[in-house]
Motif scaffolding. Structure first.
Motif, PDB file in Angstrom:
ATOM      1  N   ILE A   1       0.876  -1.161   0.000  1.00  0.00           N
ATOM      2  CA  ILE A   1       0.000   0.000   0.000  1.00  0.00           C
ATOM      3  C   ILE A   1       0.915   1.213   0.000  1.00  0.00           C
ATOM      4  N   CYS A   2       0.636   2.188  -0.871  1.00  0.00           N
ATOM      5  CA  CYS A   2       1.474   3.380  -0.931  1.00  0.00           C
ATOM      6  C   CYS A   2       0.697   4.612  -0.497  1.00  0.00           C
ATOM      7  N   ALA A   3       1.376   5.471   0.231  1.00  0.00           N
ATOM      8  CA  ALA A   3       0.850   6.781   0.599  1.00  0.00           C
ATOM      9  C   ALA A   3       1.682   7.797  -0.166  1.00  0.00           C
ATOM     10  N   THR A   4       1.036   8.514  -1.073  1.00  0.00           N
ATOM     11  CA  THR A   4       1.735   9.457  -1.944  1.00  0.00           C
ATOM     12  C   THR A   4       1.258  10.875  -1.660  1.00  0.00           C
TER      13      THR A   4
ATOM     14  N   LEU B   1       1.682  -3.945   5.170  1.00  0.00           N
ATOM     15  CA  LEU B   1       0.804  -3.992   6.334  1.00  0.00           C
ATOM     16  C   LEU B   1       0.063  -5.314   6.428  1.00  0.00           C
ATOM     17  N   GLU B   2      -0.211  -5.717   7.660  1.00  0.00           N
ATOM     18  CA  GLU B   2      -1.035  -6.894   7.942  1.00  0.00           C
ATOM     19  C   GLU B   2      -2.154  -6.478   8.882  1.00  0.00           C
ATOM     20  N   ALA B   3      -3.316  -7.077   8.720  1.00  0.00           N
ATOM     21  CA  ALA B   3      -4.442  -6.791   9.603  1.00  0.00           C
ATOM     22  C   ALA B   3      -4.143  -7.319  11.003  1.00  0.00           C
ATOM     23  N   LYS B   4      -4.357  -6.476  11.996  1.00  0.00           N
ATOM     24  CA  LYS B   4      -4.210  -6.873  13.399  1.00  0.00           C
ATOM     25  C   LYS B   4      -5.569  -6.986  14.071  1.00  0.00           C
ATOM     26  N   SER B   5      -6.557  -6.253  13.555  1.00  0.00           N
ATOM     27  CA  SER B   5      -7.940  -6.335  14.025  1.00  0.00           C
ATOM     28  C   SER B   5      -8.816  -5.782  12.907  1.00  0.00           C
TER      29      SER B   5
ATOM     30  N   LEU C   1      -4.235  -1.937  11.048  1.00  0.00           N
ATOM     31  CA  LEU C   1      -3.199  -2.575  10.252  1.00  0.00           C
ATOM     32  C   LEU C   1      -1.850  -2.225  10.869  1.00  0.00           C
ATOM     33  N   SER C   2      -0.882  -3.110  10.741  1.00  0.00           N
ATOM     34  CA  SER C   2       0.426  -2.866  11.333  1.00  0.00           C
ATOM     35  C   SER C   2       1.500  -3.475  10.439  1.00  0.00           C
ATOM     36  N   GLY C   3       2.669  -2.849  10.445  1.00  0.00           N
ATOM     37  CA  GLY C   3       3.773  -3.362   9.639  1.00  0.00           C
ATOM     38  C   GLY C   3       4.887  -2.348   9.534  1.00  0.00           C
ATOM     39  N   THR C   4       5.414  -2.199   8.300  1.00  0.00           N
ATOM     40  CA  THR C   4       6.512  -1.267   8.076  1.00  0.00           C
ATOM     41  C   THR C   4       6.149  -0.280   6.974  1.00  0.00           C
ATOM     42  N   ALA C   5       6.819   0.869   7.016  1.00  0.00           N
ATOM     43  CA  ALA C   5       6.677   1.887   5.976  1.00  0.00           C
ATOM     44  C   ALA C   5       8.076   2.283   5.531  1.00  0.00           C
TER      45      ALA C   5
END
Length: 126
Positions: free
Chosen positions: A49-52, A73-77, A81-85
């Motif tokens: 997923i990109c944020a531009t 990102l991975e769904a946590k609930s 979502l949680s992961g790296t950017a």
């Protein structure tokens, strides 16, 4: 044929909860930062997923239109979502949590193993 059908079914059953959770916590769209200084589009880009940045008001901190974060990102609930950017411009990777609501988005980016974090609040652009 029977084995490949079972394999496909097993894969779909394994991925279904993740896909459903990610669908419930979809941050896609155009968002305005709470300080009014940024307009960002969040959209799929390949497997990520990109944020531009679409618009930046104050460029004195080095942000510019076109800058992009690539998020894994991975769904946590159902809403998180949680992961790296990965910040392509600065060549840095952050841990990130994205909490999604109908009328708000909160991103929490951390560095130094979570010692230094910053929350940013967003509202949908209309």
């Amino acid at each position: 044929m029977k084995t490949s059908a079972l394999a496909v079914l097993a894969i779909l059953l394994h991925l279904a909860p993740v896909a459903l959770a990610q669908q419930a916590a979809d941050p896609s769209g155009v968002w305005l930062r709470d300080d009014g200084n940024a307009r960002v589009e969040i959209a799929p880009c390949g497997d990520n997923i990109c944020a531009t940045n679409l618009w930046i008001g104050d460029t004195s901190k080095g942000e510019a239109a076109g800058d992009r974060l690539v998020m894994s990102l991975e769904a946590k609930s159902a809403d998180t979502l949680s992961g790296t950017a990965y910040d392509e411009k600065r060549d840095r990777t952050y841990s990130i949590t994205v909490k999604v609501a109908n009328d708000a988005l909160v991103t929490r980016g951390c560095i130094l193993g979570g010692v230094l974090c910053r929350d940013v609040h967003w509202k949908p652009a209309r």
